[in-house]
Design an enzyme around this catalytic site. Structure first.
Site, PDB file in Angstrom:
ATOM      1  CE  LYS A 198     -19.852  11.418  12.474  1.00 34.02           C
ATOM      2  NZ  LYS A 198     -20.283  10.223  11.618  1.00 34.02           N
ATOM      3  CE  LYS A 250     -23.302  14.032  12.580  1.00 27.41           C
ATOM      4  NZ  LYS A 250     -23.601  12.808  11.804  1.00 27.41           N
TER       5      LYS A 250
END
Length: 331
Positions: A198, A250
């Protein structure tokens, strides 16, 4: 002697039926997950200005959202809570009657096993400072103190009925801590989805509107540096070693290379989150007449699948699922 080409790749592109038959990358509704925001105290849907077409939902409207997602054939919904009150340690995240835990139970009952109920496991929506963990005296995020709360959150969400816990805080050791807590509490069956790679991204901006984030500063001390691809792979492998059942990359667009590298080495399923800023860019560009909205949506999703994602969290999940059911060509 003919000089015309003997190999003509265009033959397989001539009709929609041929293109479908020759497609290397495909997408089905079950590979899509819809993020859903549930706002405590709301009496009607609250549109999110920076995300056209997306709203915060009141708790009593959640069954209708779940029904629409199930009818579309989605693989799941990912729930985010928007609490009315926040504090320094995010106590609303562990309370059984906290908005997210209530939403999990409502969604579980409405889903009745037709799709997976997934829950965001992070403190940023519940803390008054907006960080993903509790703060030490010097103002930094205290990794290990945060793990203790994550473990409590995991058990609370499992008790509420979540099938999948989305560990999105990017604390070192979060998967191991939550897995141990779940197993000790009798929830060995609950799936851990680790947001493994992330990145500290500008593309989260509209999401912070959606959860009414109170963040001051940034999250660069725990989310990944955008320039680091190898580190994203390392994080995924660490999470797998700690017991993650699924790993996530992400955002998607700027990190398709990382997604592909993680998919190449992962022994567990790899998912991806097409985040709020990616959604908003296409919606706003399309509304200005700059791009073909449907083709742009389809092209981005196919690109994410092509890079290696086996499931995609996207705000277009229900709409795209309907396109697929109608036989519409993506991209």
């Amino acid at each position: 002697m003919s000089t015309f080409p003997t190999r003509r790749p265009r033959r397989l592109r001539g009709t929609p039926a041929l293109r479908r038959l020759a497609a290397e990358t495909t997408l089905v509704p079950a590979q899509l997950v819809l993020p859903v925001f549930v706002k405590e105290g709301a009496t009607a849907a609250v549109p999110i200005a920076s995300m056209p077409g997306v709203s915060q939902h009141p708790l009593d409207a959640l069954p209708a959202v779940v029904e629409a997602a199930a009818a579309a054939g989605l693989g799941g919904i990912m729930l985010f809570g928007v609490p009315a009150v926040r504090d320094a340690t995010g106590t609303g995240a562990v309370e059984p009657d906290g908005i997210l835990n209530q939403a999990i139970t409502v969604a579980r009952d409405a889903a009745a096993g037709r799709l997976t109920v997934q829950a965001d496991l992070c403190l940023d929506e519940f803390t008054d400072h907006g960080h993903c963990g509790v703060l030490a005296e010097d103002g930094t995020v205290d990794n290990d103190a945060t793990l203790e709360i994550y473990a409590q959150m995991g058990v609370a969400q499992a008790r509420a009925g979540a099938d999948v816990l989305g560990l999105s805080g990017m604390m070192d050791g979060q998967v191991a801590a939550v897995r141990a807590a779940l197993d000790d509490a009798g929830f060995a069956h609950v799936v851990i989805l680790a947001y493994a790679a992330k990145y500290a991204s500008a593309f989260y901006g509209p999401f912070r509107d959606a959860v009414e984030s109170t963040l001051q500063g940034d999250r660069r001390t725990y989310q990944l540096d955008p320039g680091n691809g190898r580190e994203g792979v390392e994080e995924a492998l660490l999470d797998i070693a700690e017991g993650a059942d699924v790993v996530m990359v992400k955002p998607t667009g700027p990190y398709l290379d990382v997604l592909a590298r993680v998919a190449d080495v992962s022994s567990v399923p790899v998912w991806a989150y097409q985040v709020s800023g990616e959604y908003a860019l296409i919606e706003h560009a399309a509304s200005a007449g700059l791009i073909d909205r449907e083709r742009a949506i389809g092209e981005t999703l196919l690109g994410i699948r092509r890079a290696g994602a086996e499931a995609i969290l996207t705000y277009w999940a229900i709409e795209v699922a309907q396109w697929l059911r109608d036989g519409k060509e993506l991209g």
